[in-house]
Design a protein around this motif. Sequence first.
Motif, mmCIF file in Angstrom:
data_model
loop_
_atom_site.group_PDB
_atom_site.id
_atom_site.type_symbol
_atom_site.label_atom_id
_atom_site.label_comp_id
_atom_site.label_asym_id
_atom_site.label_seq_id
_atom_site.Cartn_x
_atom_site.Cartn_y
_atom_site.Cartn_z
ATOM 1 N N HIS A 1 0.830 -1.213 0.000
ATOM 2 C CA HIS A 1 0.000 0.000 0.000
ATOM 3 C C HIS A 1 0.863 1.261 0.000
ATOM 4 O O HIS A 1 0.547 2.247 -0.677
ATOM 5 C CB HIS A 1 -0.916 -0.021 1.227
ATOM 6 C CG HIS A 1 -1.849 1.146 1.284
ATOM 7 N ND1 HIS A 1 -1.532 2.334 1.934
ATOM 8 C CD2 HIS A 1 -3.095 1.335 0.762
ATOM 9 C CE1 HIS A 1 -2.530 3.186 1.817
ATOM 10 N NE2 HIS A 1 -3.502 2.610 1.121
ATOM 11 N N THR A 2 1.957 1.234 0.740
ATOM 12 C CA THR A 2 2.842 2.409 0.801
ATOM 13 C C THR A 2 3.522 2.653 -0.542
ATOM 14 O O THR A 2 3.598 3.793 -1.008
ATOM 15 C CB THR A 2 3.896 2.210 1.896
ATOM 16 O OG1 THR A 2 3.239 2.105 3.161
ATOM 17 C CG2 THR A 2 4.865 3.389 1.931
ATOM 18 N N ASN B 1 1.800 4.522 -3.464
ATOM 19 C CA ASN B 1 1.688 5.978 -3.414
ATOM 20 C C ASN B 1 2.882 6.596 -4.139
ATOM 21 O O ASN B 1 4.025 6.465 -3.687
ATOM 22 C CB ASN B 1 1.654 6.453 -1.965
ATOM 23 C CG ASN B 1 1.409 7.946 -1.842
ATOM 24 O OD1 ASN B 1 1.297 8.654 -2.847
ATOM 25 N ND2 ASN B 1 1.337 8.443 -0.622
ATOM 26 N N ASP C 1 4.885 6.596 6.469
ATOM 27 C CA ASP C 1 3.648 6.023 5.944
ATOM 28 C C ASP C 1 3.393 4.633 6.538
ATOM 29 O O ASP C 1 2.248 4.291 6.866
ATOM 30 C CB ASP C 1 3.719 5.941 4.414
ATOM 31 C CG ASP C 1 2.358 5.671 3.793
ATOM 32 O OD1 ASP C 1 1.606 6.639 3.611
ATOM 33 O OD2 ASP C 1 2.050 4.493 3.512
#
Length: 389
Positions: free
Chosen positions: A185-186, A189, A201
Amino acid sequence: MATTHIKRSTSASRLVNYAEKRAVKKDGFNLDIQYAKSELKQVRDVYGNPGKTQAYASRIAFSPLEFNPQDPHDQATVLAVAKAVYAQAYPNQQVALYEHADTDSLHVHAVIGAINLETGQKMHGNWHQYRDHLVQITDQVCREQGLMVTKPDPNRHEKRTMAEIKLRAKHQPTWKDQIRQAVDHTMQNPLIRDFQAFQDDLKQQAVKVWERGKNLTYQLLGTNYKSRGTKLGLDYEKETIFNELASRQTQSRTNQQTQRTIKATVNSARTNFNRTEELSGHSDSAASHSQNVVGSTTPADRTDRPTGQPPVSDDLKQLRRQQQQLTSPIKTDLTKRLRGLSKTNPTDQSAKSDRPQTDPSRTGQKHPDRQSAQQPSEPNHSSNDGPNR
């Protein structure tokens, strides 16, 4: 079926010490396996290219479905296959081979000298390229030996233990899966471009990460569950993460430079456009001034215009008609006023009619009295008491 691995190392001696302890069989290529550490060092000293990278650590593992780790014949076959692979992949490098049988599969550790024996130059590239090259050679040799070829695993970027595999089969998530999901997920970005932002994050997702030597260590906050990136998979290792962050920083600088170039180009174009408009405005005023000059010419000048000159424009003709329409009432009013003045002064006209007319036959004769009367008389100062004021 064989799987491969390769990674850079700053100490060839340390690699040899680790692999030699548990080796059941060993062999070498372009060196004497009994003096592997000293010969690797001699080559570095001869070519005068010590540097940081001394060797590459590699490994080939074979499936237990094909070879029994405790069978001496299988051990000899596996070592021969591994030697053929490295001799074809790195024909000009020193390679020390050590076979281990302490797991379910036979595997061979290889210590590859970084210096090319012909050129004296070090291996240039990254371990991704070296691994792909080694995989191709391994598959080729396995086909030639009649062995099964490893099929690409879609989840090869993730490493899972047997316990994780069993839990996943029961559709039960593990704490390592939580860490993997947080890292994925990090990294999705695009604004994460440095390690500090990466840490911040992940912290918001209850995952702590820090550098530990050549590895990254991940830990779930509030627990004792932690793991190195090498245990989670290729996508979670330090080199993979740092390479991606560095690539994003480079791309960001490139985009900023491109935007500045585009902005400067747009501003220059706007400036040139404004200058063009100003010049066009001056030309219009000059053209209108020339039209006014042409409109003020007399009819005689217009009749003398050469025949090749273009006719007067329709706009100028319309302007002249408007001027005539404006001046005609003024002329009419002026005429009426003059007529009114002539009617109000009849005495002047009668005086002019009573004036004796001169005989044309006597116009040539001189009248002495009239001429003398016309001459001015000298002033008589005798009667004046003083100067006039």
